[in-house]
Motif scaffolding. Structure first.
Motif, PDB file in Angstrom:
ATOM      1  N   THR A   1      -4.184 -80.152 -14.855  1.00  0.00           N
ATOM      2  CA  THR A   1      -2.767 -79.930 -15.098  1.00  0.00           C
ATOM      3  C   THR A   1      -1.465 -80.840 -14.855  1.00  0.00           C
ATOM      4  OG1 THR A   1      -3.272 -77.195 -15.165  1.00  0.00           O
ATOM      5  CG2 THR A   1      -1.206 -77.842 -15.872  1.00  0.00           C
TER       6      THR A   1
ATOM      7  N   ARG B   1       4.974 -76.708 -10.925  1.00  0.00           N
ATOM      8  CA  ARG B   1       4.261 -76.071 -10.485  1.00  0.00           C
ATOM      9  C   ARG B   1       4.552 -75.355  -9.048  1.00  0.00           C
ATOM     10  NH1 ARG B   1      -2.040 -76.077 -10.319  1.00  0.00           N
ATOM     11  NH2 ARG B   1      -1.808 -75.589 -12.391  1.00  0.00           N
TER      12      ARG B   1
ATOM     13  N   HIS C   1       0.839 -68.677 -16.185  1.00  0.00           N
ATOM     14  CA  HIS C   1       0.313 -70.234 -16.053  1.00  0.00           C
ATOM     15  C   HIS C   1       0.143 -69.906 -17.993  1.00  0.00           C
ATOM     16  CE1 HIS C   1      -1.037 -73.716 -16.107  1.00  0.00           C
ATOM     17  NE2 HIS C   1      -2.981 -73.981 -15.231  1.00  0.00           N
TER      18      HIS C   1
ATOM     19  N   GLN D   1      -2.412 -73.042 -19.793  1.00  0.00           N
ATOM     20  CA  GLN D   1      -3.987 -71.915 -19.970  1.00  0.00           C
ATOM     21  C   GLN D   1      -3.533 -71.472 -20.374  1.00  0.00           C
ATOM     22  OE1 GLN D   1      -6.003 -74.225 -17.344  1.00  0.00           O
ATOM     23  NE2 GLN D   1      -7.364 -72.778 -18.985  1.00  0.00           N
TER      24      GLN D   1
ATOM     25  N   ARG E   1      -2.961 -66.186 -11.822  1.00  0.00           N
ATOM     26  CA  ARG E   1      -2.277 -66.274 -13.144  1.00  0.00           C
ATOM     27  C   ARG E   1      -2.514 -66.629 -14.634  1.00  0.00           C
ATOM     28  NH1 ARG E   1       0.548 -70.951  -9.328  1.00  0.00           N
ATOM     29  NH2 ARG E   1      -1.235 -72.416  -9.957  1.00  0.00           N
ATOM     30  N   VAL E   2      -4.052 -67.944 -14.276  1.00  0.00           N
ATOM     31  CA  VAL E   2      -4.522 -67.914 -15.829  1.00  0.00           C
ATOM     32  C   VAL E   2      -4.688 -66.440 -16.269  1.00  0.00           C
ATOM     33  CG1 VAL E   2      -6.365 -69.280 -16.077  1.00  0.00           C
ATOM     34  CG2 VAL E   2      -5.523 -70.141 -14.768  1.00  0.00           C
TER      35      VAL E   2
ATOM     36  N   ARG F   1     -12.191 -69.190 -10.707  1.00  0.00           N
ATOM     37  CA  ARG F   1     -12.089 -69.340  -9.683  1.00  0.00           C
ATOM     38  C   ARG F   1     -11.877 -68.498  -8.056  1.00  0.00           C
ATOM     39  NH1 ARG F   1      -9.034 -72.571  -5.174  1.00  0.00           N
ATOM     40  NH2 ARG F   1      -7.122 -72.380  -6.435  1.00  0.00           N
TER      41      ARG F   1
ATOM     42  N   GLN G   1      -9.873 -67.613  -5.455  1.00  0.00           N
ATOM     43  CA  GLN G   1      -8.695 -68.955  -5.162  1.00  0.00           C
ATOM     44  C   GLN G   1      -8.803 -68.829  -3.116  1.00  0.00           C
ATOM     45  OE1 GLN G   1      -5.617 -69.561  -6.663  1.00  0.00           O
ATOM     46  NE2 GLN G   1      -6.495 -69.200  -9.012  1.00  0.00           N
TER      47      GLN G   1
ATOM     48  N   PRO H   1     -11.360 -72.555 -15.891  1.00  0.00           N
ATOM     49  CA  PRO H   1     -10.132 -73.067 -16.004  1.00  0.00           C
ATOM     50  C   PRO H   1      -9.496 -74.497 -15.317  1.00  0.00           C
ATOM     51  CG  PRO H   1      -9.707 -71.278 -15.035  1.00  0.00           C
ATOM     52  CD  PRO H   1     -10.699 -71.245 -15.640  1.00  0.00           C
ATOM     53  N   GLY H   2     -11.046 -74.047 -14.279  1.00  0.00           N
ATOM     54  CA  GLY H   2     -11.192 -75.335 -13.017  1.00  0.00           C
ATOM     55  C   GLY H   2      -9.922 -75.127 -11.832  1.00  0.00           C
ATOM     56  N   PRO H   3     -10.654 -75.521 -10.797  1.00  0.00           N
ATOM     57  CA  PRO H   3     -11.339 -76.362 -10.788  1.00  0.00           C
ATOM     58  C   PRO H   3     -12.425 -75.083  -9.852  1.00  0.00           C
ATOM     59  CG  PRO H   3     -10.402 -76.571  -8.688  1.00  0.00           C
ATOM     60  CD  PRO H   3      -9.278 -75.812  -9.785  1.00  0.00           C
TER      61      PRO H   3
HETATM   62  C1  NCD Z   1      -5.731 -72.790 -12.215  1.00  0.00           C
HETATM   63  C2  NCD Z   1      -4.365 -72.556 -11.365  1.00  0.00           C
HETATM   64  O1  NCD Z   1      -3.980 -73.657 -10.804  1.00  0.00           O
HETATM   65  O2  NCD Z   1      -2.910 -71.780 -11.363  1.00  0.00           O
HETATM   66  N1  NCD Z   1      -6.241 -73.913 -12.840  1.00  0.00           N
HETATM   67  C3  NCD Z   1      -5.944 -74.584 -13.484  1.00  0.00           C
HETATM   68  O3  NCD Z   1      -4.269 -75.191 -13.455  1.00  0.00           O
HETATM   69  N2  NCD Z   1      -6.509 -75.802 -14.191  1.00  0.00           N
HETATM   70  C4  NCD Z   1      -6.366 -71.973 -11.465  1.00  0.00           C
HETATM   71  C5  NCD Z   1      -7.388 -72.450 -10.707  1.00  0.00           C
HETATM   72  O4  NCD Z   1      -6.850 -72.881  -9.597  1.00  0.00           O
HETATM   73  O5  NCD Z   1      -8.477 -72.034 -10.181  1.00  0.00           O
END
Ligand code: NCD
Length: 318
Positions: free
Chosen positions: A63, A112, A140, A143, A174-175, A236, A238, A274-276
């Motif tokens: 990001t 962020r 987010h 994203q 948040r995604v 992911r 978290q 969305p990664g990681p």
């Molecule tokens: C996400 C985030 O930070 O919310 N990643 C991102 O921005 N690509 C999702 C995550 O951290 O798993």
């Protein structure tokens, strides 16, 4: 000052307040920037003279870099203020940190932070555009936009009636929340999939029932939804937001997208993340790198979306 048609506040704090037309107009603008992202046409100078502050108080790879590249492709300059090196780590409040950066004359702040609602709080206290790059478990928006753009590309510009499953640690995500707003506004139905401990039941009722908007449902059984989905968005786990609680020991067996499960999907059902990625947990290597994966397309689209957002909020001469 903003010339963007998709915001009246002059900020981008979430997708909750954006309607279908606003989302689609932003994505149209992002599409127009893709040739610059791909390097087939030169960059633009619409942000020349502008300085954008990346205030990243939580870890980030794609990001932050994506916002930096987006700004630079438009001729802007970026200063990075990262959590571990900023005075936020000495206990300075989020608002103090942001107000000090704004007082130095930056033209926009990308933030962020771990506080849900932190971006909106900053926006109340500074005069420059604020872009939420992920605030706690809240939203987010860029994203959500890049995910929407990627799915629209895959489905020829129309998501109405499609079923998108978002699988995994919804509670931390948040995604997921930004996607709930974006995807349902585009007419897609969303199934949130995961164990009870990771899928808050109230999420089915936050999105209003209104004509043209998709609906949200919950399933605790990934195998039961595989036959009916048009796309899968894997999230992911978290671990940093859990104290060892809430994550079932058999998570991988029940919710991991391995080759056997991916093979059960209808042809053409794409996979996003969305990664990681926790490779081998929520997503098998072979699936992440396989022909269904849109993951790197998401990353490319992310730069274009951030160019569209920065251009809309910060370029005065468009
Ligand atoms: C996400 C985030 O930070 O919310 N990643 C991102 O921005 N690509 C999702 C995550 O951290 O798993």
């Amino acid at each position: 000052m903003t010339t963007a048609t998709w915001t009246s506040s002059g900020h981008l704090l979430g997708l909750e307040d954006l309607g279908r037309d606003q989302l689609f107009s932003l994505i149209d603008e992002a599409e127009a920037f893709l040739p610059i992202v791909r390097g087939t046409v030169p960059g633009d100078s619409m942000l020349e003279g502008r300085i954008i502050a990346n205030l990243f108080l939580e870890n980030s790879t794609r990001t932050r870099v994506s916002f930096s590249i987006a700004a630079q492709r438009l001729g802007g300059r970026v200063v990075d203020l990262l959590g571990s090196t900023s005075s936020a780590s000495k206990g300075e409040s989020l608002v103090d940190t942001a107000a000090n950066i704004a007082a130095m004359g930056v033209d926009g702040i990308v933030v962020r932070c771990s506080d849900s609602g932190g971006a909106a709080l900053i926006a109340e206290h500074v005069e420059v555009p604020v872009i939420n790059a992920g605030d706690g478990r809240h939203e987010h928006p860029t994203q959500g936009l890049l995910d929407l753009m990627t799915l629209l590309q895959h489905f020829d510009g129309d998501l109405s009636g499609k079923t998108i499953a978002i699988v995994g640690d919804i509670a931390s995500s948040r995604v997921a929340r930004s996607n709930l707003w974006g995807l349902t506004a585009a007419g897609a139905n969303v199934i949130l999939v995961g164990p009870e401990s990771l899928v808050p039941g109230e999420l089915t009722s936050i999105v209003p029932r209104e004509p043209g908007r998709g609906v949200v449902s919950i399933s605790h059984d990934l195998d039961a939804v595989l036959d009916s989905v048009d796309a899968l968005m894997m999230l992911r786990i978290q671990f940093e937001r859990h104290d060892g609680d809430g994550i079932p020991e058999d998570y991988r067996e029940r919710y991991g997208l391995d080759i056997a499960r991916a093979d059960r999907l209808a042809g053409g059902v794409p996979i996003l993340h969305p990664g990681p990625i926790n490779r081998g947990l929520e997503l098998a290597h072979e699936v992440a790198d396989g022909s269904r994966s849109l993951i790197l397309q998401q990353v490319t689209n992310g730069v274009a979306v951030r160019m569209a957002v920065l251009a809309g909020l910060l370029a005065s001469n468009r």
